[in-house]
Design a protein around this motif. Structure first.
Motif, PDB file in Angstrom:
ATOM      1  N   CYS A  73      12.113   4.652 -10.402  1.00  9.62           N
ATOM      2  CA  CYS A  73      10.679   4.654  -9.868  1.00  9.62           C
ATOM      3  C   CYS A  73      10.856   5.552  -8.533  1.00  9.62           C
ATOM      4  N   GLN A  74       9.916   6.688  -8.482  1.00  6.21           N
ATOM      5  CA  GLN A  74       9.641   7.385  -7.154  1.00  6.21           C
ATOM      6  C   GLN A  74       8.196   7.386  -6.964  1.00  6.21           C
ATOM      7  N   ALA A  75       7.807   7.427  -5.875  1.00  6.04           N
ATOM      8  CA  ALA A  75       6.392   7.452  -5.531  1.00  6.04           C
ATOM      9  C   ALA A  75       6.272   7.751  -4.089  1.00  6.04           C
ATOM     10  N   ARG A  76       4.830   8.591  -3.845  1.00  3.36           N
ATOM     11  CA  ARG A  76       4.689   8.823  -2.295  1.00  3.36           C
ATOM     12  C   ARG A  76       3.318   8.183  -1.851  1.00  3.36           C
ATOM     13  N   LEU A  77       3.410   7.755  -0.741  1.00  4.67           N
ATOM     14  CA  LEU A  77       2.045   7.151  -0.276  1.00  4.67           C
ATOM     15  C   LEU A  77       1.356   7.806   0.827  1.00  4.67           C
ATOM     16  N   PRO A  78      -0.008   7.717   1.118  1.00  3.12           N
ATOM     17  CA  PRO A  78      -0.403   8.547   2.096  1.00  3.12           C
ATOM     18  C   PRO A  78       0.014   8.486   3.548  1.00  3.12           C
ATOM     19  N   CYS A 119      10.674  -7.020 -14.461  1.00  4.39           N
ATOM     20  CA  CYS A 119      10.698  -5.920 -13.894  1.00  4.39           C
ATOM     21  C   CYS A 119      10.567  -6.071 -12.291  1.00  4.39           C
ATOM     22  N   PRO A 120      11.474  -5.225 -11.496  1.00  2.24           N
ATOM     23  CA  PRO A 120      11.608  -5.409  -9.992  1.00  2.24           C
ATOM     24  C   PRO A 120      10.196  -4.991  -9.549  1.00  2.24           C
ATOM     25  N   LEU A 121       9.930  -5.546  -8.410  1.00  2.00           N
ATOM     26  CA  LEU A 121       8.675  -5.571  -7.677  1.00  2.00           C
ATOM     27  C   LEU A 121       8.950  -5.366  -6.213  1.00  2.00           C
ATOM     28  N   ALA A 122       8.175  -4.574  -5.457  1.00  2.00           N
ATOM     29  CA  ALA A 122       8.587  -4.081  -4.181  1.00  2.00           C
ATOM     30  C   ALA A 122       7.279  -4.013  -3.346  1.00  2.00           C
ATOM     31  N   GLY A 123       7.350  -4.769  -1.983  1.00  2.00           N
ATOM     32  CA  GLY A 123       6.126  -4.756  -1.323  1.00  2.00           C
ATOM     33  C   GLY A 123       6.364  -3.456  -0.278  1.00  2.00           C
ATOM     34  N   LEU A 124       5.289  -3.045   0.163  1.00  2.00           N
ATOM     35  CA  LEU A 124       5.543  -1.721   0.820  1.00  2.00           C
ATOM     36  C   LEU A 124       4.499  -1.911   1.959  1.00  2.00           C
ATOM     37  N   ALA A 125       4.687  -1.648   3.317  1.00  2.00           N
ATOM     38  CA  ALA A 125       3.670  -1.538   4.434  1.00  2.00           C
ATOM     39  C   ALA A 125       3.426  -0.068   4.987  1.00  2.00           C
ATOM     40  N   ALA A 126       2.563   0.409   5.159  1.00  2.00           N
ATOM     41  CA  ALA A 126       2.284   1.921   5.342  1.00  2.00           C
ATOM     42  C   ALA A 126       0.893   1.787   5.978  1.00  2.00           C
ATOM     43  N   GLY A 127       1.092   1.832   7.522  1.00  2.00           N
ATOM     44  CA  GLY A 127       0.038   1.936   8.384  1.00  2.00           C
ATOM     45  C   GLY A 127      -0.934   0.770   8.115  1.00  2.00           C
ATOM     46  N   GLU A 128      -2.126   0.934   7.744  1.00  2.00           N
ATOM     47  CA  GLU A 128      -3.033  -0.533   7.424  1.00  2.00           C
ATOM     48  C   GLU A 128      -3.049  -0.889   6.111  1.00  2.00           C
ATOM     49  N   ALA A 129      -2.445  -0.331   5.144  1.00  2.00           N
ATOM     50  CA  ALA A 129      -2.216  -0.723   3.680  1.00  2.00           C
ATOM     51  C   ALA A 129      -1.084  -1.379   3.257  1.00  2.00           C
ATOM     52  N   GLU A 189       4.078   0.572 -13.445  1.00  2.00           N
ATOM     53  CA  GLU A 189       2.983   1.265 -13.141  1.00  2.00           C
ATOM     54  C   GLU A 189       3.183   2.710 -12.557  1.00  2.00           C
ATOM     55  N   GLU A 190       2.223   3.748 -12.775  1.00  2.00           N
ATOM     56  CA  GLU A 190       2.556   5.185 -12.514  1.00  2.00           C
ATOM     57  C   GLU A 190       2.576   5.370 -11.054  1.00  2.00           C
ATOM     58  N   GLU A 191       1.332   4.668 -10.550  1.00  2.00           N
ATOM     59  CA  GLU A 191       1.292   4.704  -8.941  1.00  2.00           C
ATOM     60  C   GLU A 191       1.348   3.314  -8.432  1.00  2.00           C
ATOM     61  N   PRO A 192       1.725   3.204  -7.022  1.00  2.00           N
ATOM     62  CA  PRO A 192       1.686   2.033  -6.364  1.00  2.00           C
ATOM     63  C   PRO A 192       0.321   1.531  -6.202  1.00  2.00           C
ATOM     64  N   GLN A 193       0.335   0.266  -6.491  1.00  2.00           N
ATOM     65  CA  GLN A 193      -1.011  -0.531  -6.434  1.00  2.00           C
ATOM     66  C   GLN A 193      -1.265  -0.772  -4.840  1.00  2.00           C
ATOM     67  N   MET A 194      -2.492  -0.715  -4.587  1.00  2.00           N
ATOM     68  CA  MET A 194      -2.909  -1.120  -3.185  1.00  2.00           C
ATOM     69  C   MET A 194      -3.375  -2.501  -3.152  1.00  2.00           C
TER      70      MET A 194
END
Length: 655
Positions: A381-386, A402-412, A420-425
């Motif tokens: 999996c590869q993705a780009r966040l704002p 299936c592996p699941l990762a939590g990401l913190a980027a700014g306020e989101a 999933e095709e895109e990260p879920q907010m």
């Protein structure tokens, strides 16, 4: 009186009465006239024993039957010359007893009714009291009745008749140690059941001992559980009294510590020289201690610094300043088993604690790599966040999912999954940056900072989301300072422990959403924290490691080193702390300097505490007290213990 005597007595009185009748002296009517009722409705004297009839003397002393209508007429024929025993004789002639029997019978009936009423009242009160006691002691009475029934069975055991052995074993598995001990005293059959090895094996695994063992691994699981409990009590006592061995995991001189990771008995450290060192604290002679870098990094001069290191029970990972990521096997070590190059510096790196899954973030780009069943690593999996990813974590307990990762980027906060095709907010509120992140099997917790106008809506918070529903479960905290660290994975169920810049360690109950404990810990803020069911270990920016008793909220002991505590990890009997300096290039700490020992305090330190050591053993003494005055440097603070006359004479003072 015999039957013949009674007959003779009757005949004699009959004759006397007959003679008196002839003389005209008898006043009352003969008994034969009483056998036939007259026209006035007189009743036979033989029926005077019936209820309601009563014989009593009238004003002239004659016996009168109240149940008869013609009783008065018969009484008028009596005279004053009538003997008193005439009525008695008449009754004897008729075969009856004394005429007072009705009165006696009536008195007896009255007394019986009175006694019956008193007995019924007492029985009702006793029954009510017994019902109350039966409700209170219902379980005890049932057990007593069961034991009483079993005591009546002498020849054949109870469970051999009623239940199969396997089903009886299923019942006994819900009992604890004390209850099994009581059952073993009931009978021989119960003792065989209560001491079955399968029961004690289940109990041992339920309490967390020998989770991966099988029933055949121990000849007596009862004694094994007893030994494990005694060992646990000893270890807990050693924790509270700081009894055990303390060792420092030193690397080569002149290299500054950059990052430390640990899992189970493995400790991984990265240095400014580009070297990565792996320790196996369970087997200190492991050959996989030195991990070789990839060929590109090895040929680079100078080699880039190590920015992040992570380790689990199977693989170890390290990220470098130039964007390279290497993975090694903890069993073989040596060359990396997986390597990839990123376009920029690695901002965050996470490794799953129970599966071979690695996720890394370079700026706003996220990459997730995983190993298949054959052991080959690939990017899934590869993705780009704002915005730039500041922290990330892999959700544990998803070995078969299936592996699941939590990401913190700014306020989101986002959730990244290969499905999933895109990260879920998951969460995003303007003006509320995320400061820390942690996850358990089903929950994701992160700290939210309040800035600007948001400072007036309650201060900094910690949000806890359910990963199954992706909904907010609870929001706790109300602190003026920023939350710097949060521990949700290692704590007891429904408990969350976190550290804050306001120098406090807080414990929250997620069920009630309230604070359980607030501990004033560190002067420069809390940098790392971990908790279990009875203790908390926290590290601060001033280099202080504190061990707390959670229930009482008291500090058990503390340990100080020079640099901020960036890593705290403990198990049942061990504790690992890492003091990592913020300045990776201190003045005078270059490897080309002549006197490297003068700058040892700049390199950082990794301390390993083992509380399973016996208190009577010499190994629990601090290393500085075991010094033989031969080392060129001391235990800490660069204390030199060697003097010329000690080396010349060869004498070693006692410690």
């Amino acid at each position: 009186m015999a039957d013949n005597d009674l007959t003779t007595f009757r005949e004699r009185w009959k004759q006397e009465l007959t003679s008196k009748k002839d003389e005209g002296r008898l006043v009352c009517a003969p008994s034969s006239s009483r056998n036939v009722p007259d026209q006035s409705g007189q009743r036979n004297l033989k029926n005077t024993n019936e209820p309601g009839d009563c014989l009593k003397p009238d004003e002239d002393g004659c016996i009168e039957d109240e149940g008869r209508v013609g009783g008065k007429a018969a009484a008028e024929t009596d005279t004053e010359e009538q003997p008193e025993y005439v009525s008695i004789a008449r009754s004897l002639l008729d075969g009856r007893t004394s005429p007072l029997l009705d009165r006696i019978q009536e008195e007896r009936t009255r007394r019986k009714r009175l006694y019956q009423n008193m007995t019924d009242a007492c029985s009702a009160s006793l029954q009510q009291q017994k019902q109350t006691e039966r409700k209170v002691r219902k379980e005890a009475e049932l057990v007593d009745q069961l034991i009483q029934d079993l005591n009546e069975v002498n020849d054949i055991p109870f469970f051999d008749i009623e239940l199969p052995y396997e089903l009886a074993l299923k019942i006994f598995q819900y009992l604890n140690c004390a209850e099994l001990g009581r059952c073993a005293q009931v009978s021989r059959a119960w003792r065989v059941l209560a001491e079955d090895g399968v029961l004690w094996f289940w109990m041992c695994t339920r309490e967390g001992y020998h989770q991966s063992a099988s029933v055949s691994d121990s000849p007596c699981w009862k004694s094994t559980l007893r030994d494990c409990r005694n060992s646990a009590k000893t270890v807990q006592s050693n924790w509270k009294n700081r009894v055990g061995s303390i060792s420092q995991l030193q690397f080569e001189l002149g290299k500054v510590l950059c990052d430390v990771g640990s899992c189970d008995n493995f400790v991984l450290a990265g240095y400014t020289s580009g070297d990565v060192r792996l320790w196996d604290t369970l087997h200190w002679d492991s050959t996989a201690s030195y991990l070789k870098p990839n060929s590109l990094s090895a040929n680079t001069n100078p080699r880039p610094h190590v920015s992040h290191v992570r380790v689990n029970s199977t693989v170890a990972a390290a990220a470098y300043e130039d964007g390279c990521v290497d993975l090694w096997s903890t069993e073989t070590g040596g060359e990396p088993i997986h390597h990839y190059q990123s376009s920029g510096r690695i901002q965050a790196l996470a490794l799953s604690p129970d599966s071979p899954v690695l996720v890394s973030a370079t700026g706003s780009d996220v990459r997730l790599d995983s190993a298949n069943d054959c052991g080959y690593w690939r990017t899934v999996c590869q993705a780009r966040l704002p915005k730039t990813v500041e922290s990330l974590i892999l959700v544990p307990g998803r070995v078969d999912q299936c592996p699941l990762a939590g990401l913190a980027a700014g306020e989101a906060v986002y959730l990244l999954s290969p499905r999933e095709e895109e990260p879920q907010m998951l969460h995003s509120v303007y003006g509320h940056p995320v400061t820390c992140l942690d996850a358990s099997n089903t929950l994701l917790a992160f700290g939210v900072k309040r800035t600007g106008w948001a400072m007036h809506d309650g201060g900094n918070k910690i949000h806890v989301y359910n990963l199954e529903t992706n909904k907010l479960t609870v929001c706790v905290g109300n602190s003026p300072g920023d939350f710097t660290c949060v521990n949700l994975r290692d704590g007891p169920p429904h408990m969350l422990v976190c550290g804050n810049k306001d120098r406090r360690v807080r414990v929250f109950d997620l069920r009630a959403g309230s604070s359980v404990a607030s501990l004033y810990a560190h002067h420069l803020g809390v940098t790392s924290v971990q908790a279990d069911d009875w203790k908390i270990v926290s590290g601060g920016g001033e280099g202080l490691v504190c061990v707390w008793e959670m229930r009482m909220g008291t500090k058990l002991w503390e340990m100080h080193n020079r640099h901020p505590v960036r890593h705290v990890r403990f198990s049942t009997s061990t504790l690992l702390t890492a003091n990592i300096p913020d300045d990776k290039s201190p003045r005078g700490a270059c490897i080309t300097d002549d006197d490297l020992t003068a700058h040892r305090r700049h390199r950082g330190v990794i301390c390993h505490y083992d509380f399973s050591e016996d208190a009577l053993s010499q190994d629990h003494i601090l290393p500085i007290c075991r010094s033989d005055y031969i080392e060129s440097y001391g235990y800490n603070y660069n204390i030199s213990l060697a003097v010329p006359y000690d080396r010349l004479s060869g004498s070693h003072p006692s410690h």
